[in-house]
Structure formats: C-alpha cells, structure tokens
Design a protein around this motif. Structure first.
Motif, PDB file in Angstrom:
ATOM      1  N   LEU A   1      20.812 -28.555 -37.670  1.00 55.51           N
ATOM      2  CA  LEU A   1      21.348 -27.208 -37.500  1.00 55.51           C
ATOM      3  C   LEU A   1      20.231 -26.204 -37.751  1.00 55.51           C
ATOM      4  O   LEU A   1      19.719 -26.115 -38.880  1.00 55.51           O
ATOM      5  CB  LEU A   1      22.498 -26.974 -38.483  1.00 55.51           C
ATOM      6  CG  LEU A   1      23.645 -27.989 -38.435  1.00 55.51           C
ATOM      7  CD1 LEU A   1      24.652 -27.699 -39.542  1.00 55.51           C
ATOM      8  CD2 LEU A   1      24.314 -27.983 -37.083  1.00 55.51           C
ATOM      9  N   PRO A   2      19.812 -25.448 -36.736  1.00 53.81           N
ATOM     10  CA  PRO A   2      18.726 -24.475 -36.920  1.00 53.81           C
ATOM     11  C   PRO A   2      19.095 -23.419 -37.957  1.00 53.81           C
ATOM     12  O   PRO A   2      20.233 -22.955 -38.018  1.00 53.81           O
ATOM     13  CB  PRO A   2      18.574 -23.849 -35.524  1.00 53.81           C
ATOM     14  CG  PRO A   2      19.170 -24.847 -34.582  1.00 53.81           C
ATOM     15  CD  PRO A   2      20.283 -25.497 -35.345  1.00 53.81           C
ATOM     16  N   LEU A   3      18.111 -23.038 -38.771  1.00 51.02           N
ATOM     17  CA  LEU A   3      18.332 -21.998 -39.759  1.00 51.02           C
ATOM     18  C   LEU A   3      18.147 -20.611 -39.157  1.00 51.02           C
ATOM     19  O   LEU A   3      18.652 -19.624 -39.697  1.00 51.02           O
ATOM     20  CB  LEU A   3      17.362 -22.191 -40.938  1.00 51.02           C
ATOM     21  CG  LEU A   3      17.538 -23.484 -41.729  1.00 51.02           C
ATOM     22  CD1 LEU A   3      16.484 -23.582 -42.819  1.00 51.02           C
ATOM     23  CD2 LEU A   3      18.934 -23.585 -42.316  1.00 51.02           C
TER      24      LEU A   3
ATOM     25  N   THR B   1      18.584 -27.597 -40.964  1.00 45.43           N
ATOM     26  CA  THR B   1      19.276 -28.382 -41.989  1.00 45.43           C
ATOM     27  C   THR B   1      19.720 -29.692 -41.349  1.00 45.43           C
ATOM     28  O   THR B   1      20.303 -29.692 -40.256  1.00 45.43           O
ATOM     29  CB  THR B   1      20.505 -27.635 -42.533  1.00 45.43           C
ATOM     30  OG1 THR B   1      20.078 -26.430 -43.170  1.00 45.43           O
ATOM     31  CG2 THR B   1      21.267 -28.487 -43.529  1.00 45.43           C
ATOM     32  N   ALA B   2      19.440 -30.807 -42.011  1.00 42.71           N
ATOM     33  CA  ALA B   2      19.847 -32.122 -41.508  1.00 42.71           C
ATOM     34  C   ALA B   2      21.172 -32.521 -42.161  1.00 42.71           C
ATOM     35  O   ALA B   2      21.292 -32.523 -43.387  1.00 42.71           O
ATOM     36  CB  ALA B   2      18.780 -33.160 -41.801  1.00 42.71           C
ATOM     37  N   VAL B   3      22.152 -32.838 -41.321  1.00 39.89           N
ATOM     38  CA  VAL B   3      23.490 -33.177 -41.819  1.00 39.89           C
ATOM     39  C   VAL B   3      23.878 -34.578 -41.327  1.00 39.89           C
ATOM     40  O   VAL B   3      23.896 -34.823 -40.118  1.00 39.89           O
ATOM     41  CB  VAL B   3      24.534 -32.153 -41.326  1.00 39.89           C
ATOM     42  CG1 VAL B   3      25.918 -32.528 -41.839  1.00 39.89           C
ATOM     43  CG2 VAL B   3      24.152 -30.749 -41.756  1.00 39.89           C
ATOM     44  N   PRO B   4      24.181 -35.505 -42.228  1.00 38.86           N
ATOM     45  CA  PRO B   4      24.607 -36.850 -41.802  1.00 38.86           C
ATOM     46  C   PRO B   4      25.951 -36.770 -41.102  1.00 38.86           C
ATOM     47  O   PRO B   4      26.841 -36.040 -41.519  1.00 38.86           O
ATOM     48  CB  PRO B   4      24.694 -37.622 -43.119  1.00 38.86           C
ATOM     49  CG  PRO B   4      24.898 -36.575 -44.176  1.00 38.86           C
ATOM     50  CD  PRO B   4      24.157 -35.362 -43.694  1.00 38.86           C
TER      51      PRO B   4
ATOM     52  N   SER C   1      21.406 -30.025 -32.590  1.00 37.12           N
ATOM     53  CA  SER C   1      20.832 -31.224 -31.978  1.00 37.12           C
ATOM     54  C   SER C   1      21.450 -32.427 -32.680  1.00 37.12           C
ATOM     55  O   SER C   1      21.347 -32.565 -33.895  1.00 37.12           O
ATOM     56  CB  SER C   1      19.309 -31.258 -32.143  1.00 37.12           C
ATOM     57  OG  SER C   1      18.703 -30.125 -31.563  1.00 37.12           O
ATOM     58  N   THR C   2      22.104 -33.288 -31.914  1.00 35.50           N
ATOM     59  CA  THR C   2      22.708 -34.491 -32.472  1.00 35.50           C
ATOM     60  C   THR C   2      21.823 -35.679 -32.129  1.00 35.50           C
ATOM     61  O   THR C   2      21.623 -36.001 -30.956  1.00 35.50           O
ATOM     62  CB  THR C   2      24.123 -34.711 -31.913  1.00 35.50           C
ATOM     63  OG1 THR C   2      24.925 -33.541 -32.165  1.00 35.50           O
ATOM     64  CG2 THR C   2      24.786 -35.914 -32.564  1.00 35.50           C
TER      65      THR C   2
END
Length: 239
Positions: free
Chosen positions: A127-129, A107-110, A138-139
């Motif tokens: 964020l790995p599912l 999931t990609a989170v801003p 991973s940032t």
C-alpha cells in the motif's frame, strides 16, 4: 444464562492483547519476505536482453517480433524491435518489479496464502504511503523459498488494473524471469500505464472513441533468450 455469558465474555481490550502479537508477527514476516525479494532484485544494476515479444490485443495487428530489451536502475527501460524501431513504454518503470519497491514508500500487509501452478506462495499487498501515487495497491504472489514474485496484480487510479505473471529458470538467482506476461482489460481501448507502447505508424493504434471491447483481456508476452547483466549501459540508449 446471562450471568454465565458475562462470566465467559472477554473485554475488547484484552482480546486485542491476545491478537496483537500474532498480527505483529505476520507483519514482520511480510516485511522480511519483501526485504529478501528486494535484495535479490538489487543484484541487477542493468541488463541487455534478447527475446521475442508476442502481442495479443484484439484492436492491434502486431506481428511476433525479435526484440532487445534494455534496463538500468532505477527506472530506465526500453525495447528495440528487430526492424530498429524503438518501443518505449509510457511510465515504463511500472513494468519492472524493482520499481514497485523503490524508496520503501509503502506498507506491506500480509494477505494469506495461495498457489501458482501448484506451488505455494505468500500473498502480500503493498500500500503506497504517498496519497498522490497512481498505484493504489500492488498484490504480490511470492515464492517464499526462492524469494521470487510469481505474479503481481497492480491497481492504479488512472489506468485500471493489470497483471504481470513471471516464469523463472536460468536467471532465478537474480530474480530475472525467462518469460513475463502482461494481462490487462481492453475496455475502452485503453492500455494501462506502463503498457501503453508507442507503436510505429504501420501498426494499428487504439482509438479514443465510444466503442468498447467489454471485459476482453489483452496480453503482451516477452520470452527472454539471454541476458547480459551488469556490464554497464549508456544513458543515451534510452533516448
């Protein structure tokens, strides 16, 4: 006063209706940016590159060395030193940017904006599912205009946190760096997965004992001099 406060109070559900469109929009922007980064990296199926590797780790005496680097999708990676000795990173896929996006299983989170060397970047957390994934988060610090990852901070369950910093030049259009630098804590003499190179017996190796180096940082830097891209690489190279 109480009546006035009640008059201007906003129900939580209604507040969420105001905020939700903005949150959705930012999430869509993050996914769109990740898509652009992936599309650029996907242009490279394989490469062979020449370069110079410098290692700055307190417990290792590793001289600067000319290297040849091989990569093949999705996660084959190998470094060969000028003396013919091969250095195969354990879990080597983790040091290739493309592997971070493999399978869309995240999931990609801003996470806001920042700057790298004075240039603006967007911060996105992956964020790995898969709850069993070794990578916790991973940032990524991404140049939005060029769709390039300038910096990545990888936090893992088993091997701590390490950073990757990329400098681009001649191969910007394919997302390949001129210089890539790995930074990691040397505490407990434990290199993070993906950076734990199998060095030959002539070089000092980390020892598993109770001595620690505190919060010292180790650094491995590879400066690429040229790439040969998408010319095909035999699987035997990676044995």
């Amino acid at each position: 006063m109480n009546n006035l406060a009640m008059k201007f109070s906003v129900p939580a559900g209604l507040l969420m209706l105001f905020l939700l469109p903005g949150l959705v929009s930012r999430a869509q922007d993050a996914n769109e940016l990740i898509k652009k980064v992936k599309e650029k990296l996907a242009l490279v199926n394989d490469y062979q590159a020449e370069g110079v590797m410098k290692t700055d780790v307190s417990f290792m005496k590793v001289p600067e060395s000319k290297v040849t680097i091989y990569y093949k999708k999705p996660d084959k990676f190998k470094i060969k030193k000028q003396d013919g000795i091969s250095i195969v990173p354990k879990g080597g896929g983790n040091i290739n940017l493309a592997s971070l996006f493999e399978g869309n299983n995240y999931t990609a989170v801003p996470a806001g904006k920042s700057t790298i060397n004075g240039a603006p970047v967007a911060i996105i957390k992956l964020l790995p599912l898969d709850e069993k994934s070794d990578v916790v988060v991973s940032t990524l610090y991404i140049d939005e205009k060029e769709a390039l990852v300038k910096k990545a901070i990888i936090t893992t369950r088993e091997n701590g946190t390490y950073e990757m910093e990329m400098q681009y030049g001649k191969y910007t259009n394919r997302g390949l760096p001129d210089i890539i630098t790995f930074l990691f804590a040397t505490k407990d003499y434990k290199l993070p997965k993906g950076l734990a190179f199998d060095y030959d017996a002539g070089e000092q190796q980390p020892k598993n004992n109770t001595t620690t180096t505190g919060n010292q940082k180790g650094k491995i830097q590879i400066s690429y001099t040229n790439y040969t891209i998408n010319k095909g690489i035999a699987n035997d190279i990676f044995k």
